[in-house]
Every structure is written in structure tokens, then in C-alpha cells.
Design a protein around this motif. Structure first.
Motif, PDB file in Angstrom:
ATOM      1  N   THR A   1       0.755   5.858  -3.752  1.00 45.27           N
ATOM      2  CA  THR A   1       0.392   4.736  -2.894  1.00 45.27           C
ATOM      3  C   THR A   1       1.533   4.455  -1.923  1.00 45.27           C
ATOM      4  N   PRO A   2       1.265   3.806  -0.825  1.00 43.65           N
ATOM      5  CA  PRO A   2       2.331   3.480   0.132  1.00 43.65           C
ATOM      6  C   PRO A   2       3.442   2.665  -0.523  1.00 43.65           C
ATOM      7  N   GLU A   3       4.652   2.812   0.012  1.00 47.93           N
ATOM      8  CA  GLU A   3       5.858   2.217  -0.583  1.00 47.93           C
ATOM      9  C   GLU A   3       6.194   0.873   0.053  1.00 47.93           C
ATOM     10  N   ASP A   4       6.566  -0.092  -0.824  1.00 53.01           N
ATOM     11  CA  ASP A   4       7.022  -1.369  -0.279  1.00 53.01           C
ATOM     12  C   ASP A   4       8.278  -1.878  -0.985  1.00 53.01           C
TER      13      ASP A   4
ATOM     14  N   PRO B   1      11.152   0.926   5.530  1.00 55.70           N
ATOM     15  CA  PRO B   1      10.229  -0.136   5.947  1.00 55.70           C
ATOM     16  C   PRO B   1       9.044  -0.237   4.986  1.00 55.70           C
ATOM     17  N   VAL B   2       8.429  -1.404   4.975  1.00 54.54           N
ATOM     18  CA  VAL B   2       7.210  -1.591   4.185  1.00 54.54           C
ATOM     19  C   VAL B   2       6.096  -0.781   4.838  1.00 54.54           C
ATOM     20  N   GLU B   3       5.505   0.119   4.093  1.00 53.56           N
ATOM     21  CA  GLU B   3       4.472   0.992   4.634  1.00 53.56           C
ATOM     22  C   GLU B   3       3.115   0.283   4.632  1.00 53.56           C
ATOM     23  N   PRO B   4       2.320   0.534   5.646  1.00 54.15           N
ATOM     24  CA  PRO B   4       1.004  -0.097   5.725  1.00 54.15           C
ATOM     25  C   PRO B   4       0.170   0.123   4.459  1.00 54.15           C
ATOM     26  N   PHE B   5      -0.468  -0.926   4.003  1.00 56.05           N
ATOM     27  CA  PHE B   5      -1.362  -0.958   2.846  1.00 56.05           C
ATOM     28  C   PHE B   5      -0.623  -0.879   1.507  1.00 56.05           C
ATOM     29  N   SER B   6       0.724  -0.893   1.538  1.00 55.95           N
ATOM     30  CA  SER B   6       1.460  -0.873   0.269  1.00 55.95           C
ATOM     31  C   SER B   6       1.244  -2.162  -0.508  1.00 55.95           C
ATOM     32  N   ARG B   7       1.276  -3.271   0.167  1.00 53.26           N
ATOM     33  CA  ARG B   7       1.106  -4.550  -0.524  1.00 53.26           C
ATOM     34  C   ARG B   7      -0.324  -4.739  -0.998  1.00 53.26           C
TER      35      ARG B   7
ATOM     36  N   ARG C   1     -11.106   3.754  -2.831  1.00 55.43           N
ATOM     37  CA  ARG C   1     -10.969   2.565  -1.995  1.00 55.43           C
ATOM     38  C   ARG C   1     -10.042   2.800  -0.794  1.00 55.43           C
ATOM     39  N   GLY C   2      -9.407   3.960  -0.745  1.00 57.00           N
ATOM     40  CA  GLY C   2      -8.493   4.242   0.352  1.00 57.00           C
ATOM     41  C   GLY C   2      -7.138   3.586   0.184  1.00 57.00           C
ATOM     42  N   LEU C   3      -6.753   3.299  -1.058  1.00 56.03           N
ATOM     43  CA  LEU C   3      -5.464   2.672  -1.333  1.00 56.03           C
ATOM     44  C   LEU C   3      -4.439   3.670  -1.874  1.00 56.03           C
ATOM     45  N   ALA C   4      -4.838   4.916  -2.045  1.00 54.14           N
ATOM     46  CA  ALA C   4      -3.929   5.942  -2.561  1.00 54.14           C
ATOM     47  C   ALA C   4      -4.394   7.309  -2.096  1.00 54.14           C
ATOM     48  N   ARG C   5      -3.446   8.227  -2.044  1.00 47.31           N
ATOM     49  CA  ARG C   5      -3.772   9.624  -1.737  1.00 47.31           C
ATOM     50  C   ARG C   5      -3.520  10.460  -2.982  1.00 47.31           C
ATOM     51  N   ILE C   6      -4.159  11.593  -3.079  1.00 47.99           N
ATOM     52  CA  ILE C   6      -3.869  12.541  -4.150  1.00 47.99           C
ATOM     53  C   ILE C   6      -2.500  13.162  -3.883  1.00 47.99           C
TER      54      ILE C   6
ATOM     55  N   ALA D   1     -13.291   8.454   0.968  1.00 47.23           N
ATOM     56  CA  ALA D   1     -12.444   7.461   1.632  1.00 47.23           C
ATOM     57  C   ALA D   1     -12.020   7.924   3.019  1.00 47.23           C
ATOM     58  N   GLU D   2     -11.678   9.194   3.128  1.00 50.40           N
ATOM     59  CA  GLU D   2     -11.233   9.729   4.426  1.00 50.40           C
ATOM     60  C   GLU D   2     -12.374   9.731   5.434  1.00 50.40           C
ATOM     61  N   SER D   3     -13.553  10.164   5.007  1.00 48.42           N
ATOM     62  CA  SER D   3     -14.690  10.241   5.926  1.00 48.42           C
ATOM     63  C   SER D   3     -15.155   8.859   6.381  1.00 48.42           C
ATOM     64  N   HIS D   4     -14.878   7.834   5.545  1.00 48.47           N
ATOM     65  CA  HIS D   4     -15.268   6.465   5.899  1.00 48.47           C
ATOM     66  C   HIS D   4     -14.100   5.672   6.503  1.00 48.47           C
ATOM     67  N   HIS D   5     -12.969   6.352   6.717  1.00 47.04           N
ATOM     68  CA  HIS D   5     -11.794   5.742   7.361  1.00 47.04           C
ATOM     69  C   HIS D   5     -11.350   4.461   6.652  1.00 47.04           C
ATOM     70  N   LEU D   6     -11.279   4.537   5.333  1.00 48.43           N
ATOM     71  CA  LEU D   6     -10.921   3.367   4.544  1.00 48.43           C
ATOM     72  C   LEU D   6      -9.402   3.232   4.409  1.00 48.43           C
ATOM     73  N   LYS D   7      -8.904   2.022   4.629  1.00 51.44           N
ATOM     74  CA  LYS D   7      -7.505   1.653   4.404  1.00 51.44           C
ATOM     75  C   LYS D   7      -6.520   2.676   4.979  1.00 51.44           C
ATOM     76  N   ILE D   8      -5.846   3.449   4.089  1.00 44.90           N
ATOM     77  CA  ILE D   8      -4.809   4.369   4.559  1.00 44.90           C
ATOM     78  C   ILE D   8      -5.358   5.413   5.519  1.00 44.90           C
ATOM     79  N   TRP D   9      -6.656   5.661   5.434  1.00 46.97           N
ATOM     80  CA  TRP D   9      -7.277   6.667   6.298  1.00 46.97           C
ATOM     81  C   TRP D   9      -7.737   6.070   7.621  1.00 46.97           C
ATOM     82  N   SER D  10      -7.511   4.776   7.820  1.00 41.71           N
ATOM     83  CA  SER D  10      -7.922   4.132   9.067  1.00 41.71           C
ATOM     84  C   SER D  10      -6.896   4.317  10.178  1.00 41.71           C
ATOM     85  N   ILE D  11      -5.702   4.811   9.817  1.00 38.81           N
ATOM     86  CA  ILE D  11      -4.642   5.030  10.804  1.00 38.81           C
ATOM     87  C   ILE D  11      -4.472   6.538  11.020  1.00 38.81           C
TER      88      ILE D  11
END
Length: 207
Positions: A91-94, A100-106, A158-163, A184-194
Motif C-alpha cells: 500500500t502507499p507509504e505515509d 512525502p505522504v503518498e496518495p491514498f496511503s492514509r 478496492r484500489g487501495l493496494a497493488r500486488i 481495480a485498474e480497469s475501473h480506475h479505482l483509487k491508486i489506479w486513478s492517477i
């Protein structure tokens, strides 16, 4: 071993009950009578189907003691306080100093704390030997939320973590996770929205 003895005891009781009932011509209502007999013997020997299923599945009971982030937390396992590193996800690092705090880490950390708060009873599928701990000494495990949901699959979908960190022999559930990541990627969820944020080596905050 104890559970096996309990199972054999149950089989014996069912067999005896069946023979007694059929020999007396009491076929009608046999199901309810057998159920009652089984319930009584289970109570007397302290047997439960939940215990049997847990033991046969190889899952270990644990209690969450403190949440950390989306892929790490603390739990009491077999009477020991352990740091658990959740297998196959990142998951993104915070909390990493100097970064820096990475997007969607919190969001990832908050979700983990919500579904597995301190005091929650969960189950762990421990990593396979010899890779049961990482180089930080953290216990590697797949994690099942209190309702039985596989946490890794939950957050990936949910798009909150990557493999990530896919190393044999700890590759159980990988196919399931790949399907959820594709969703999640095909639906551009959370981390996949950027665009460009998720990379094969981690996350690119500059995106």
C-alpha cells in the motif's frame, strides 16, 4: 490429535444411535434424534465445527493489538505480540521518514483500522517455511478479516493496494488477487486513478 479423537467419538455415537433407532423401527424422526445426540456429545467433549474447520484449514487465531498502515499491523499470536507483514500486497507509504505522504496511503491505513481495529479477532494463514518472516523479523501472513474476507483481496479490489513482493513459496491466492487488481485498474479505482502512479517497483508520488 484431540480433535481427531473427538471426531471418532462423534462417528461412534452416530453409528450406535442409528443402529438402536433402526432396530426399534423408529425410522421416523431419526434425523432430529441423531442431531440431538450429536449436539449432546459435542457439548460433553467440548467439540465445535468452527474449531475443527479452523484446525483443518491451517489458520491461526490472532487478536489485533495496534494498526499501523495498510500492509502492516500488530497482533497477539499464540501469546506473543507480533508485527505482521501482509503477504503479496503493497500500500502507499505515509510513515517512512524523509519521504512525502503518498496518495491514498492514509485512506489505506484508515480502511485497515476500520475492518481490523484493535481488539478484533482475525485469522492468519502464515507464510510457508522457510519464508515465514521477512528480513525485519516481521511475521508474514495472509490475513482474514473478522467476517472471513481475505484482506489482501479486499484492498486490492478496492484500489487501495497493488500486488507486490511475489516470491515462492508464498504465492497462494495470487490468481485471485490478479483478477481483483485487473478489476481495480480497469475501473480506475483509487491508486489506479492517477496515470503512472503505480509502477512495478512501487509508487511514484510525483505523478
Amino acid at each position: 490429535m484431540k480433535q481427531m479423537k473427538n471426531i471418532f467419538a462423534l462417528i461412534g455415537v452416530i453409528t450406535v444411535a442409528y443402529l438402536l433407532l433402526t432396530s426399534n423401527g423408529q425410522i421416523a424422526g431419526i434425523d432430529s434424534k441423531l442431531t440431538e445426540a450429536v449436539t449432546q456429545i459435542e457439548s460433553s467433549i467440548g467439540f465445535s465445527h468452527q474449531e475443527a474447520n479452523s484446525e483443518s484449514s491451517g489458520l491461526v487465531d490472532a487478536v489485533v493489538t495496534r494498526s499501523s498502515d495498510g500492509d502492516t499491523f500488530h497482533a497477539s499470536v499464540n501469546g506473543r505480540n507480533e508485527t505482521i507483514r501482509i503477504l503479496l500486497i503493497d500500500t502507499p507509504e505515509d510513515q517512512k521518514p524523509g519521504t512525502p505522504v503518498e496518495p491514498f496511503s492514509r485512506e489505506a491505513a484508515a480502511y485497515a483500522a476500520r475492518v481490523m481495529p484493535a481488539g478484533a479477532h482475525i485469522k492468519l494463514q502464515l507464510g510457508k517455511a522457510p519464508d515465514q518472516r521477512d528480513h525485519y523479523g516481521r511475521l508474514l501472513a495472509y490475513v482474514y478479516e473478522p467476517d472471513g474476507t481475505l484482506y489482501e483481496n479486499d484492498v486490492v479490489r478496492r484500489g487501495l493496494a497493488r500486488i507486490a513482493y511475489v516470491y515462492k513459496p508464498n504465492t497462494d491466492h495470487l490468481t485471485q488477487l490478479e483478477q481483483s487488481q485487473s478489476y481495480a485498474e480497469s475501473h480506475h479505482l483509487k491508486i489506479w486513478s492517477i496515470p503512472g502512479y503505480v509502477t512495478s517497483r512501487g509508487y511514484n508520488p510525483s505523478k
